[in-house]
Design an enzyme around this catalytic site. Sequence first.
Site, PDB file in Angstrom:
ATOM      1  N   LYS A  44       0.823  -1.184   0.014  1.00 27.13           N
ATOM      2  CA  LYS A  44      -0.151  -0.127  -0.182  1.00 27.13           C
ATOM      3  C   LYS A  44       0.710   1.307  -0.195  1.00 27.13           C
ATOM      4  CE  LYS A  44      -2.185  -0.915   3.918  1.00 27.13           C
ATOM      5  NZ  LYS A  44      -1.742  -2.276   3.979  1.00 27.13           N
TER       6      LYS A  44
ATOM      7  N   ALA B  66       4.050   1.638  -0.564  1.00 29.65           N
ATOM      8  CA  ALA B  66       5.004   1.774  -1.903  1.00 29.65           C
ATOM      9  C   ALA B  66       4.260   2.076  -3.004  1.00 29.65           C
ATOM     10  CB  ALA B  66       5.549   0.377  -2.231  1.00 29.65           C
TER      11      ALA B  66
ATOM     12  N   GLU C 230       2.266   6.096  10.207  1.00 32.62           N
ATOM     13  CA  GLU C 230       2.986   4.734  10.702  1.00 32.62           C
ATOM     14  C   GLU C 230       4.613   5.213  10.388  1.00 32.62           C
ATOM     15  OE1 GLU C 230       2.305   0.268   9.840  1.00 32.62           O
ATOM     16  OE2 GLU C 230       2.224   1.391   7.981  1.00 32.62           O
TER      17      GLU C 230
ATOM     18  N   GLN D  46      -6.634  -0.886   6.143  1.00 34.54           N
ATOM     19  CA  GLN D  46      -6.419  -2.257   6.485  1.00 34.54           C
ATOM     20  C   GLN D  46      -7.636  -3.204   6.161  1.00 34.54           C
ATOM     21  OE1 GLN D  46      -3.583  -3.427   6.712  1.00 34.54           O
ATOM     22  NE2 GLN D  46      -2.350  -2.476   8.403  1.00 34.54           N
TER      23      GLN D  46
ATOM     24  N   ARG E 197     -12.120  -3.483   6.885  1.00 38.10           N
ATOM     25  CA  ARG E 197     -11.545  -3.294   8.295  1.00 38.10           C
ATOM     26  C   ARG E 197     -12.630  -2.377   9.119  1.00 38.10           C
ATOM     27  NH1 ARG E 197      -5.949  -3.868  11.248  1.00 38.10           N
ATOM     28  NH2 ARG E 197      -6.596  -3.962  13.371  1.00 38.10           N
TER      29      ARG E 197
ATOM     30  N   GLY F  56     -18.151  -0.600   7.888  1.00 35.16           N
ATOM     31  CA  GLY F  56     -18.790  -0.463   6.682  1.00 35.16           C
ATOM     32  C   GLY F  56     -19.155   0.826   5.992  1.00 35.16           C
TER      33      GLY F  56
END
Length: 524
Positions: free
Chosen positions: A235, A237, A260, A381, A401, A404
């Site tokens: 993701k 990259a 991150e 994710q 994840r 919805g």
Amino acid sequence: MADSQQYAGDRRRQRPAPAASLDRAGRKAPRDTEVEAAVLGALMLEKDAYTTVCDMLRAECFYEPAHRAVYEAIQTLGAAQRPIDFLTVTEQLRLNGTLDEVGGAAFIVGLTTNVGSAAHIEYHSRIVAQKYLARELISFASDLEGKSFDESNDVDDLLQEAEGKLFEISQRNVKKDVTQIDPVVMQAIRQMEAAKNRDSGLSGLESGYRELDAITSGWQNSDLIIIAARPAMGKTAFVLSMAKNMAVNYNIPIAVFSLEMSNIQLVNRLISNVCELDGSKIKSGQLSNLEWQQTMARVNALTGAPLYIDDTPSLSVFELRTKARRLVREHQVKFIIIDYLQLMNASGMKYGSREQEVSMISRSLKQLAKELNIPIVALSQLNRSVESRTENKRPQLSDLRESGAIEQDADMVCFIHRPEYYLRSGEDAQGNDIRGLAEFIIAKHRSGSVGDVKMRFRASFARFENWDEAAAGMGEIRSRIGHAPDGGGAAAVAGALPPPQAADPFGGGSADISARPGEQAAPF
């Protein structure tokens, strides 16, 4: 006259006075009770008046408790699509058990008899709403002042809470008027003409991936694009490769919010991408003189690029809004990337679950994209259900994840899938070589078609490439092998292909396109 005096006396005796009408400086809270009464009277006189103001007013907008109770009764009638007049409102107040509290039927009569017509109800309703907003801001500021004097409170936490509360107040009072279609049609025509005059023929921003741009017509303004994948699919990259394409190749101002990775980690990957330098050499600094010369020559492409990086950890959606507005205003940023959505928070507001918080974040990102009129890409994710499936490992919308709402809010939902990660043989069922193959799957596209785009992933350079470019490069290698002198084929291959890597050069795992069959590709 006697009846009128009796009504006034009953009203004074039975209607409770609002609390906290004066602040500490002895000033009265902003309100206009006469206008409130005029609005309520007009609502009971004009049958269509409620539909005009229902999206502007809520019960708490009324300062007088009696007025608030009457409007609650009107809201109940309006929601049930029942007539709104003196009789129905009186009956609804009786059912609510608040008729005596407001002053009885005489109070309702007084509201209607003191209003001549509903001609100015929208203007009067706006006054009521503005007074309520002023009271909310005063309450917010007073509460913030008290907490600021308390030295046990962390100032950073207070800033987060203040920004969240202020955002909540502003969102509750957003109202946008309708627009007649003619100017919108002309705007659409101008956009079509602008796309026609572009060399690319795209109406949106170029990503640098031709097949992807052909499906999307470029990233479109005001769109929220979710790019999701399981760990190790690439993701980060991908978005860094895309950011490099857009900022360096097309000079499009880009902002990357990395929750991150640190900014130096991201820049190291960009250097590897641009300079085609193995990540392990960037870490160790063990470069030959020629490699140093090539690196210094190529890294100039990044110097001066309109690429802005923010590596604030645990960024809140409210901080993001503030920073994004400033970037658009000061640097004309036209594209925002967030890595990644689940690391964001909505501090300052309370939620029953993490799923509700993620829903609020995704909704806020969509609102921000519309407000700034730029595309926003947010990485996300996927849950573990992908690994639990025995046959088809391709991600699907139900794999998103935590919420919805992400699928509902997004204009596009895309997945990155690399089959070689799951097929250890390096070949698919038809015997095709899938080493380095990456599939960019467009699973939802609100304004266009869905489909798959083939790309080449090169882990040693943390880079995604157009598939046809990679294929052309392999064709050139094969051509060189075919024309090599006898016994020179192996040497030609060795000179043309990158050396095999036993591990991810950035410390994350195993190798890329040059990896042997059976090895996993590097996680990014």
